[in-house]
Design a protein around this motif. Structure first.
Motif, short mmCIF file in Angstrom:
data_model
loop_
_atom_site.label_atom_id
_atom_site.label_comp_id
_atom_site.label_asym_id
_atom_site.label_seq_id
_atom_site.Cartn_x
_atom_site.Cartn_y
_atom_site.Cartn_z
N UNK A 162 1.31 3.58 13.94
CA UNK A 162 1.51 3.31 12.51
C UNK A 162 1.32 4.60 11.70
N UNK A 192 -9.04 13.22 -1.90
CA UNK A 192 -10.04 12.86 -0.90
C UNK A 192 -11.44 13.11 -1.45
N UNK A 244 -3.85 9.60 6.53
CA UNK A 244 -5.15 10.01 7.09
C UNK A 244 -5.97 8.78 7.49
N UNK A 245 -6.04 7.81 6.59
CA UNK A 245 -6.81 6.60 6.89
C UNK A 245 -6.29 5.92 8.15
N UNK A 246 -4.96 5.86 8.27
CA UNK A 246 -4.38 5.15 9.39
C UNK A 246 -4.57 5.92 10.70
N UNK A 251 -11.42 9.55 -3.08
CA UNK A 251 -11.12 9.05 -1.75
C UNK A 251 -10.15 7.87 -1.82
N UNK A 252 -9.26 7.93 -2.79
CA UNK A 252 -8.23 6.91 -2.90
C UNK A 252 -8.65 5.65 -3.65
N UNK A 305 0.83 -1.21 0.00
CA UNK A 305 0.00 0.00 0.00
C UNK A 305 0.87 1.26 0.00
N UNK A 364 -3.15 7.79 2.79
CA UNK A 364 -2.83 6.60 3.57
C UNK A 364 -2.60 7.00 5.03
N UNK A 415 3.88 6.75 9.17
CA UNK A 415 3.59 7.22 7.81
C UNK A 415 3.90 8.71 7.69
N UNK A 444 -6.61 8.88 11.31
CA UNK A 444 -7.91 9.46 11.66
C UNK A 444 -9.02 8.41 11.63
N UNK A 445 -9.00 7.52 10.63
CA UNK A 445 -10.07 6.53 10.55
C UNK A 445 -9.78 5.34 11.45
N UNK A 446 -8.55 4.81 11.38
CA UNK A 446 -8.25 3.62 12.17
C UNK A 446 -7.72 3.96 13.55
N UNK A 447 -7.44 5.22 13.81
CA UNK A 447 -6.99 5.69 15.12
C UNK A 447 -5.71 5.00 15.56
#
Lengths: 292, 413
Positions: free
Chosen positions: A258, A230, A247-249, A234-235, A66, A245, A262, A251-254
């Motif tokens: 990790x 975005x 942001x996802x890690x 949105x990727x 990724x 990537x 990044x 903000x979304x996955x908290x």
């Protein structure tokens, strides 16, 4: 003389201090904190399970397909948009400089896209390229869903970036153009140099430092691209950029550990790009503004 | 420490600017964080309950974005920072496990829990439960139905195979509108297909991957078949619920899988289409075995850091009570979680499809109830997008691996 010198120096430091402290508080501290966080396995949802993992987060990111794919995507968007922006920006700068009539209207008109918020611009173009609501397909007589395929999605993203930031490039280059002495161009003309020759042999070399600064600014900006991607994909369609990537890690996955890894890697890339310009192209930031 | 003191200063500054100072003199203000409901039904419910409390509390709406992902992003950041302002949370059903496991919401116990459960649809109560406890009061629910054009289709198709075949027979107007963008809606679509095929994403305890090969393969087959057939919308790979609704209202598509909000919307925006709009249960995957459709909806949870937990529980019960569910249904088109309301004539006027809806809700399937749901959902939607590129033989294994990694919080997604 010396005591006065050191007193002046002290005063200089004193005057700088507020700015330095502010910079340390808002940039250095968060950066160091991110570096620190990246050494932990740390999920915001389970703060109790936080523990030190050394460089394991970096290993996880660098081993991940990724990350490398998103890095490649980011570089493609960066190179694609900055290259087009440079050429278009030069053209616009020349137009703005040479415009005989309606100079102000031309300059203002060219700057409008730059005044539009990126998210709004990205939305507008997304709707423009939409097969049901957009005008692009109707104009070109096409039926495809642009954002549903990888390469056409890249095209839409890059052209949005180009549309939005070419004015910025043009403005910087216009400043560079005004640094080219008129008498030099006239002298070349007397010597029999054509317009093309004058541009490539005199204008461009004299503008080199300004062009490099403009390129550096835009490359660093383009590399951190987030909003346009975005909003538009949105990727999806394999168009994710490194910022997305991160942001996802984060903000979304908290996943703070990790995600910080990044972020730090993105920072390293940015430093590498800046180093490439400054060392590789011998860009001197302290004199370029004066155009030598 | 630097962070603490700096944020402390900021909090103080904000507190002075905001209404903190008023707390001591006025009645407690309970902020209700919930998506920005457009009809004003939530606003009215908050007003009613405030009046009913006779001055003991005042419920103040704190509207969140309409997009569920963005609602969650805003809420979790506040909750992770121990925000005492959050009293009542309009929780999407998929957050229950995450917020509960992180200790960000308070469990419902005793009499409050009994009142929150009584008369509610079992699937809605289950969506608010995690680890054997109730974490929210079921408020509104939601699920998808099959919408079709009665002027083109005589009898709604019973299965997916039948629907795709019928649609292909209709030619140019045969389009089926579904959700194919890489987002939560794609996960919802997959979970509905998987459950209808008899499978589940996680094991019953939510700790390991289930995804039995046969039903998973069947679900992926249908996704692939739909996306590569001539009846797929050309924009399927970027379609969300609203793109489907807009396309259907334009009149060309004959089928649409979507939530109940499309019904009032079509009547308002496209009466000509609405006149020929029929509904049916979501198509089955296995003939003779009724479909199981993913459950949505909003439950009311209590923020763990609120200054007034007792009042917040009371206020949440009031907001989720029958009169306010009726209000949300009639004005906002949000299906109630109280079973009895589905028999009321005024509710049936809003939802002429109430019977199908209630049956669908009775058999509804939950999305995986795990604290790592956000990761699991990303793993599913990223692996299965775009649907046209799905290869059922290869992707069952890929999906299992991705969901497994998500459950172990490993690597990037």
């Amino acid at each position: 003389m010396r005591p006065r010198g050191s007193a002046e120096q002290r005063l200089a430091w004193l005057l700088c201090a507020p700015a330095v402290i502010a910079m340390l508080a808002v940039t250095a501290y968060p950066m160091l904190y991110a570096l620190w966080l990246s050494l932990f396995r740390y999920d915001l949802r389970f703060p109790g399970e936080r523990h030190f993992v050394g460089l394991a987060n970096y290993a996880a990111v660098l081993e991940s397909e990724v990350w490398w794919r998103s890095l490649l995507n980011t570089l493609m968007i960066t190179v694609g948009s900055v290259a087009v922006e440079l050429v278009l920006g030069l053209v616009f700068a020349l137009v703005m400089q040479r415009a005989l009539v309606g100079r102000r209207v031309v300059r203002t008109g060219l700057l409008v896209p730059y005044g539009i918020i990126t998210v709004v611009a990205a939305m507008s173009w997304r709707f423009a390229f939409d097969p049901t609501t957009g005008f692009v397909n109707g104009l070109l007589g096409l039926h495809g869903a642009w954002l549903a395929e990888r390469w056409s999605a890249f095209f839409v993203i890059i052209q949005t970036e180009v549309w939005k930031t070419t004015p910025f490039m043009a403005l910087l280059l216009l400043a560079g153009l005004t640094l080219v002495p008129e008498e030099l161009l006239r002298a070349a003309r007397v010597d029999g140099a054509g317009a093309v020759q004058r541009f490539f042999r005199i204008t461009l070399p004299l503008m080199r430092p300004v062009i490099l600064v403009a390129l550096l600014f835009r490359t660093l900006d383009a590399f951190r691209i987030f909003d346009t991607v975005y909003v538009q994909t949105r990727g999806a369609q394999d168009t994710a950029t490194v910022s997305l990537v991160g942001y996802d890690t984060l903000i979304t996955r908290l996943n703070l550990g990790l995600g910080s890894a990044v972020s730090v890697l993105i920072f390293v890339c940015v430093v590498l790009i800046a180093a490439l310009y400054i060392k590789g192209f011998a860009l001197d930031l302290s004199t370029s503004g004066r155009g030598r | 420490m630097g962070r603490l003191s700096l944020s402390g200063v900021l909090v103080c500054a904000l507190a002075v600017l905001a209404s903190c100072g008023e707390q001591s003199t006025r009645q407690p203000r309970l902020h209700w964080y919930v998506f920005d409901e457009q009809s004003g039904a939530f606003q009215e419910a908050a007003r009613r309950c405030s009046v009913q409390s006779q001055g003991r509390y005042e419920i103040v709406l704190a509207p969140l974005p309409t997009d569920a992902d963005q609602q969650r992003e805003q809420l979790v950041r506040r909750l992770a920072a121990d925000d005492p302002d959050i009293a009542i949370i309009g929780m999407d059903v998929i957050w229950t496990a995450e917020l509960a496991a992180a200790g960000w919401i308070l469990p419902w116990e005793g009499e409050a829990a009994r009142q929150a459960r009584v008369g509610r649809l079992a699937s809605a109560v289950q969506s608010a439960s995690y680890d054997g406890r109730l974490w929210a009061a079921p408020f509104t629910t939601n699920t998808q139905l099959l919408w079709y054009r009665t002027d083109r289709v005589n009898k709604p198709p019973a299965t997916w195979d039948e629907m795709i075949a019928t649609a292909e027979g209709l030619g140019k107007v045969g389009t089926i509108e579904a959700q194919g963008e890489r987002y939560e809606g794609l996960t919802v679509f997959f979970v509905s297909l998987l459950a209808s095929a008899g499978g589940q994403v996680l094991s019953d305890d939510g700790r390991s991957v289930s995804l039995a090969p046969e039903p998973t393969h069947r679900a992926l087959e249908i996704m692939h078949r739909l996306a590569t057939s001539s009846v797929a919308d050309p924009g399927l790979a970027t379609a969300r619920e609203d793109q489907g609704r807009l396309a259907f209202e334009q009149g060309s598509p004959s089928f649409m899988l979507n939530y109940t909000y499309v019904w009032p919307s079509a009547h308002a925006d496209a009466p000509a289409v609405a006149a020929h709009m029929g509904w049916a249960r979501w198509p089955a995957v296995i003939p003779g075995r009724p479909s199981r459709v993913t459950l949505g909806g909003i439950n009311l949870g209590i923020g763990a850091y609120t200054r007034h937990p007792k009042l917040a529980f009371e206020a949440a019960l009031c907001l989720a009570s029958a009169p306010n569910q009726r209000l949300a249904a009639e004005r906002g088109g949000l299906p109630p979680t109280l079973r009895a309301l589905y028999d009321e004539p005024q509710i049936r006027r809003v939802f002429p499809f109430a019977e199908v809806l209630r049956e669908t809700l009775r058999d509804a399937v939950q999305r995986p109830q795990t604290p790592l749901y956000a990761d699991v959902s990303l793993a599913i939607s990223h692996t299965l997008h775009p649907m046209r590129a799905i290869d059922p033989d290869r992707d069952v294994a890929r999906l299992r691996a991705a969901v497994g990694r998500a459950l172990r919080s490993e690597g990037l997604l």
